[in-house]
Design an enzyme around this catalytic site. Sequence first.
Site, mmCIF file in Angstrom:
data_model
loop_
_atom_site.group_PDB
_atom_site.id
_atom_site.type_symbol
_atom_site.label_atom_id
_atom_site.label_comp_id
_atom_site.label_asym_id
_atom_site.label_seq_id
_atom_site.Cartn_x
_atom_site.Cartn_y
_atom_site.Cartn_z
ATOM 1 N N HIS A 213 0.838 -1.196 0.000
ATOM 2 C CA HIS A 213 0.000 0.000 0.000
ATOM 3 C C HIS A 213 0.870 1.241 0.000
ATOM 4 O O HIS A 213 2.035 1.222 0.406
ATOM 5 C CB HIS A 213 -0.938 0.014 1.219
ATOM 6 C CG HIS A 213 -0.246 0.327 2.516
ATOM 7 N ND1 HIS A 213 -0.164 1.611 3.024
ATOM 8 C CD2 HIS A 213 0.411 -0.461 3.404
ATOM 9 C CE1 HIS A 213 0.496 1.584 4.171
ATOM 10 N NE2 HIS A 213 0.862 0.347 4.422
ATOM 11 N N CYS A 214 0.279 2.348 -0.489
ATOM 12 C CA CYS A 214 0.933 3.649 -0.378
ATOM 13 C C CYS A 214 0.148 4.477 0.620
ATOM 14 O O CYS A 214 -0.426 3.925 1.561
ATOM 15 C CB CYS A 214 1.018 4.324 -1.746
ATOM 16 S SG CYS A 214 -0.577 4.622 -2.518
ATOM 17 N N VAL A 215 0.073 5.757 0.427
ATOM 18 C CA VAL A 215 -0.581 6.617 1.406
ATOM 19 C C VAL A 215 -2.093 6.461 1.374
ATOM 20 O O VAL A 215 -2.754 6.569 2.397
ATOM 21 C CB VAL A 215 -0.195 8.092 1.151
ATOM 22 C CG1 VAL A 215 -0.885 9.016 2.130
ATOM 23 C CG2 VAL A 215 1.311 8.260 1.269
#
Length: 631
Positions: free
Chosen positions: A26-28
């Site tokens: 995942h990213c932000v």
Amino acid sequence: MTKHKELAEKVLSHVGGAGNVYQAWHCVTRLRFNLTNKDNVDIEAIKQIDGVLGAQFSGDQFQVIIGNKVADVYAELEPLVENEGGGKNDQKSGKSGVISSVMDFISGVFTPILPALAGAGLLKGFLALFVTVGWMTNTGDTYAVLNAIGDSVFYFLPFFLAVSTARKVKTNEYLALIVAGTMMYPTFIDAANGLTDQTSFTLFNLSFISIPVLSYASSVIPIILSVLLLKYVYNGVKKVVPSVISLMFSPLLTFLIVLPITLWIIGPLGSNLGEGLSTVFVWLFDVAGPVAGLLLGGLMPLVIMTGMHYAFVPIAIQNINSSGTDTFLQPMMFISNLAQSGAAFGVAVRSRNKALKQLAASSGISAMIGITEPAMYGVNMKLKKPFIYAMLSSGVLGAFAGWYGFKAFALGGLVGVFSIPVFADPSGAVGAIVVAVLLFVLSLVIPFVLVLVLGFKDIPEENDSTPVVENKKEIVASGKEKAINSPLKGELVPLKDLSDPTFAQEIMGKGVAIEPTENRIIAPISGEVMVLPDSQHAIGIKGDEGEEILIHIGIDTVSLKGEHFKAFVQVGDRIEVGELLITFDREAIKEAGFQTVTMIIVTNTPDYLDVLPMNESGLIFEGEQLLTIIR
């Protein structure tokens, strides 16, 4: 069961289960997946899950947009993937494009280390701010200790990248750390810093192997390339070394092959490549700052939507390493993110829809912090005009920032209100922070005012039964939305640009056109086949909620009388979203003298408040959301 776990389980189920997940991270704001078979994804079902803001394919990477709670959802998703055996398959189906593969690789390498970069960068930013306002000097012990904490992740960046790269390419992380450790060993660092008289190193008394003296502190590209080499050499060595002695001798032989090549060839090559890319971007903003700022600032939302901003991260890090500043990525994201926030706040004030007002206010706050997807997908893009106002505002302010030379002095993670300190000059000069505050205010205020003054087509509340007259037909506004997926892959073309006036003037209805890059049509919705002429160049579908979609392949292709087309369904057939409908030979159609641009039209447009394209230009992928119809 917690809400986050329930959300994770639903998403995992609709991406084809853990066995279909080759890799997940995942990213932000987004869950990101590499999938074994993307055809197993039920993208429409995922978009309907409570807590999901959107879903899309970006190249061969599948993204589920969650927003602020993505880390919590991923924490529940990760053990589900691991425990059920997901991610074990080393072969992904299909062939990825070069750009798609590079983007996927870069985001997979940098996303895991973003928290460390963000925390350390923000600390360095606050230190610079404290020096600027006179709360601290840059010569005291406190500054020295805190600066060491903030600087550590950047100085020892090869170690962090060694681990994340090894995980991405699925090789031994500890062997990768040995590569980083060798590159950062004091023998080489001290020589590069002039602490010794060594100017080069000769290996095995072979004069042609001359290892140059370089410092790999804070470097990016050399360690990534070296770990890629490590993966293939280590896998090859293990195949030839007998298993009884492989534990000891496979790593030994790998080191003796990989590390000399790294120090002799790959390290210098990667270092020069990184410095070259950095020089190009610095030169671009030095020579054509206003133009570069206008383009990058204005188009940054589209860059973020595709995840391409991760491709700029290594260049931004290299810029900070080389010149001490980032002149393009964070300055432009700062302006763009705040512009999305300002537009969302404008919607919150002007809209009469209570639910939309609440969503706009909360997503505006998120965008001001640096998380823009809720504002972009949930509010601004949905209403279209606020999104345009935000892009125009950030383009103009980006041009000013490029002209002025607005820059960041550290890497700060989420780019928003809390990243203002990274724009403070460590030398204590006040001008930089004053411009940062000015741009902060203008980036919020200008799109906010544009939304208030110029307005947008509001979405009535669901309980508002006021008749709305459109195209001389009385319709009832409910505010409900329906997503129409793209039935093919290709380049988006606005209807107004078509040569056929029937489509260009929207006589058949609103929609969008696509210049195909593949030879198949899939169902954009679930429903029933209502129209399929003998020529098989077009198909009409009536969806489960009454939407009527026409897919017309090419212009005047009815003249081909079915040649180069093959239908896989018949009139009256029940179809499900994603089901194969028609294949065609676009090259043969072009050779016959016909255009292959394909129109996707909502033929009962008058039954709806509006038909909104998600985008009117750029690349669109099969199964990605194409249109939104609002009843």
